[in-house]
Motif scaffolding. Structure first.
Motif, PDB file in Angstrom:
ATOM      1  N   ALA A  11       0.825  -1.185   0.000  1.00  0.00           N
ATOM      2  CA  ALA A  11       0.000   0.000   0.000  1.00  0.00           C
ATOM      3  C   ALA A  11       0.854   1.228   0.000  1.00  0.00           C
ATOM      4  O   ALA A  11       1.884   1.331   0.616  1.00  0.00           O
ATOM      5  CB  ALA A  11      -0.925  -0.011   1.203  1.00  0.00           C
ATOM      6  N   THR A  52     -13.400   3.776  -0.728  1.00  0.00           N
ATOM      7  CA  THR A  52     -13.269   5.125  -0.156  1.00  0.00           C
ATOM      8  C   THR A  52     -14.146   6.181  -0.807  1.00  0.00           C
ATOM      9  O   THR A  52     -14.368   7.233  -0.211  1.00  0.00           O
ATOM     10  CB  THR A  52     -11.802   5.608  -0.247  1.00  0.00           C
ATOM     11  OG1 THR A  52     -11.417   5.694  -1.632  1.00  0.00           O
ATOM     12  CG2 THR A  52     -10.862   4.654   0.475  1.00  0.00           C
ATOM     13  N   SER A  82       1.486   5.151   0.970  1.00  0.00           N
ATOM     14  CA  SER A  82       1.073   6.041   2.042  1.00  0.00           C
ATOM     15  C   SER A  82       0.271   7.213   1.520  1.00  0.00           C
ATOM     16  O   SER A  82      -0.446   7.865   2.260  1.00  0.00           O
ATOM     17  CB  SER A  82       2.316   6.550   2.793  1.00  0.00           C
ATOM     18  OG  SER A  82       3.184   7.214   1.887  1.00  0.00           O
ATOM     19  N   VAL A 141      -9.326   0.882  -3.715  1.00  0.00           N
ATOM     20  CA  VAL A 141      -9.396   2.258  -3.219  1.00  0.00           C
ATOM     21  C   VAL A 141     -10.695   2.920  -3.644  1.00  0.00           C
ATOM     22  O   VAL A 141     -11.391   3.547  -2.839  1.00  0.00           O
ATOM     23  CB  VAL A 141      -8.183   3.074  -3.719  1.00  0.00           C
ATOM     24  CG1 VAL A 141      -8.342   4.551  -3.368  1.00  0.00           C
ATOM     25  CG2 VAL A 141      -6.893   2.530  -3.114  1.00  0.00           C
ATOM     26  N   ARG A 189      -2.084   6.962  -0.683  1.00  0.00           N
ATOM     27  CA  ARG A 189      -3.429   6.497  -0.997  1.00  0.00           C
ATOM     28  C   ARG A 189      -4.305   6.601   0.244  1.00  0.00           C
ATOM     29  O   ARG A 189      -3.847   6.372   1.354  1.00  0.00           O
ATOM     30  CB  ARG A 189      -3.402   5.037  -1.464  1.00  0.00           C
ATOM     31  CG  ARG A 189      -2.675   4.794  -2.776  1.00  0.00           C
ATOM     32  CD  ARG A 189      -3.408   5.391  -3.934  1.00  0.00           C
ATOM     33  NE  ARG A 189      -2.787   5.048  -5.209  1.00  0.00           N
ATOM     34  CZ  ARG A 189      -3.395   4.331  -6.146  1.00  0.00           C
ATOM     35  NH1 ARG A 189      -4.602   3.875  -5.949  1.00  0.00           N
ATOM     36  NH2 ARG A 189      -2.790   4.068  -7.286  1.00  0.00           N
ATOM     37  N   GLN A 238      -6.935   5.443   3.053  1.00  0.00           N
ATOM     38  CA  GLN A 238      -7.102   4.136   3.684  1.00  0.00           C
ATOM     39  C   GLN A 238      -8.449   3.562   3.286  1.00  0.00           C
ATOM     40  O   GLN A 238      -9.472   4.227   3.333  1.00  0.00           O
ATOM     41  CB  GLN A 238      -6.995   4.272   5.201  1.00  0.00           C
ATOM     42  CG  GLN A 238      -6.955   2.935   5.917  1.00  0.00           C
ATOM     43  CD  GLN A 238      -6.682   3.109   7.390  1.00  0.00           C
ATOM     44  OE1 GLN A 238      -6.582   4.228   7.876  1.00  0.00           O
ATOM     45  NE2 GLN A 238      -6.560   2.016   8.098  1.00  0.00           N
ATOM     46  N   THR A 239      -8.454   2.300   2.888  1.00  0.00           N
ATOM     47  CA  THR A 239      -9.678   1.649   2.427  1.00  0.00           C
ATOM     48  C   THR A 239     -10.012   0.466   3.327  1.00  0.00           C
ATOM     49  O   THR A 239      -9.105  -0.242   3.786  1.00  0.00           O
ATOM     50  CB  THR A 239      -9.532   1.178   0.965  1.00  0.00           C
ATOM     51  OG1 THR A 239     -10.667   0.371   0.605  1.00  0.00           O
ATOM     52  CG2 THR A 239      -8.258   0.362   0.769  1.00  0.00           C
ATOM     53  N   LEU A 270      -9.124  -4.637   2.558  1.00  0.00           N
ATOM     54  CA  LEU A 270      -7.756  -4.788   3.057  1.00  0.00           C
ATOM     55  C   LEU A 270      -6.864  -5.661   2.182  1.00  0.00           C
ATOM     56  O   LEU A 270      -5.658  -5.433   2.108  1.00  0.00           O
ATOM     57  CB  LEU A 270      -7.809  -5.388   4.471  1.00  0.00           C
ATOM     58  CG  LEU A 270      -8.693  -4.646   5.478  1.00  0.00           C
ATOM     59  CD1 LEU A 270      -8.730  -5.408   6.793  1.00  0.00           C
ATOM     60  CD2 LEU A 270      -8.199  -3.231   5.701  1.00  0.00           C
ATOM     61  N   THR A 300      -3.723  -3.643   0.991  1.00  0.00           N
ATOM     62  CA  THR A 300      -3.674  -2.239   1.405  1.00  0.00           C
ATOM     63  C   THR A 300      -3.503  -2.139   2.916  1.00  0.00           C
ATOM     64  O   THR A 300      -3.570  -1.057   3.475  1.00  0.00           O
ATOM     65  CB  THR A 300      -4.959  -1.498   0.998  1.00  0.00           C
ATOM     66  OG1 THR A 300      -6.086  -2.104   1.651  1.00  0.00           O
ATOM     67  CG2 THR A 300      -5.167  -1.557  -0.512  1.00  0.00           C
ATOM     68  N   SER A 301      -3.320  -3.294   3.565  1.00  0.00           N
ATOM     69  CA  SER A 301      -3.218  -3.336   5.023  1.00  0.00           C
ATOM     70  C   SER A 301      -1.788  -3.665   5.428  1.00  0.00           C
ATOM     71  O   SER A 301      -1.117  -4.481   4.804  1.00  0.00           O
ATOM     72  CB  SER A 301      -4.173  -4.396   5.592  1.00  0.00           C
ATOM     73  OG  SER A 301      -3.906  -4.631   6.958  1.00  0.00           O
TER      74      SER A 301
END
Length: 238
Positions: free
Chosen positions: A2, A142, A4, A138, A6, A8-9, A12, A28-29
């Motif tokens: 992921a 989001t 930084s 994303v 982007r 947070q979604t 994960l 993304t986690s």
């Protein structure tokens, strides 16, 4: 990994696999548990008939759509595919399944189900699709437009998402696998505790130096006052 930059979604981790061979994935986690969950679940997924299923594990939900050879008579290797996403439980099921329907559609657009030999693809053989996974994770996780699209996809594909079977992951895993997950979780908690201790020590050092500097400043001011008084007294006597 992921980025930084982007947002947070709550989506994960996502992957596309042929049986246990991961063809494309994105996380993304920062937690390693999401990919660990996927590696434990993929061998348990059957392909006798198409499935849409959700497993629960603490604050995570693991959603997947699995294909079956009966749905791909012209190319039975497509029947071994699984589209999987791990999301925060607070997101519910409509958005994750809408996301899965979308990546399934786009994946087959790029790798046609009728002509691609998925059984012959190696690990990460569809790595070119990773960026598409990330963008959709994303977007659907989001943005309001992305979530609306996801919900629309789910409504078109399933009459009622509540009809999708939900199971607790503990009933799926063998005892040893549950221990592996517990160890992974313990390791992460231990890492958090170590990080907290390091930060605490750093904060104590910072506070100690601030106190030292403050004391030095007070001593300097007191010395300056005493010297000033002594000079003043000498001048008045003289």
């Amino acid at each position: 990994m992921a980025s930084s930059s982007r947002p947070q979604t709550p989506l994960l981790y996502s992957c596309i696999a042929h049986h246990t061979t991961i063809l494309s994935e994105c996380t993304t986690s920062a937690s390693s548990q999401t990919s660990s969950l996927a590696s434990l679940i993929l061998p348990k997924i059957g392909h006798d008939s198409p499935e849409k299923l959700t497993y629960t594990h603490g604050s995570h939900h693991i959603h997947y759509i699995s294909e079956a050879p009966s749905a791909h008579l012209s190319n039975r290797s497509a029947g071994g595919l699984t589209f999987l996403v791990i999301a925060e439980s607070s997101l519910g099921r409509r958005v994750p399944f809408g996301f899965l329907f979308e990546i399934r559609k786009r994946f087959f657009d790029e790798f046609p189900a009728e002509t691609t030999d998925f059984a012959d693809m190696p690990n990460y053989g569809a790595g070119s699709f990773n960026a598409e996974l990330r963008n959709l994770m994303v977007e659907f996780g989001t943005t309001s437009s992305g979530r609306d699209d996801a919900i629309g996809n789910a409504q078109r594909e399933i009459d009622d998402v509540r009809g999708i079977m939900t199971r607790n992951i503990e009933g799926l895993l063998e005892r040893g696998e549950r221990i592996d997950l517990l160890v992974d979780k313990t390791d992460r908690l231990g890492g958090s505790a170590r990080e907290f201790r390091v930060r605490s020590r750093g904060l104590k050092r910072q506070m100690w130096w601030k106190n030292v500097k403050l004391m030095a400043l007070l001593i300097f001011v007191l010395i300056l006052i005493v010297v000033t008084i002594v000079i003043a007294v000498k001048n008045s006597v003289g």
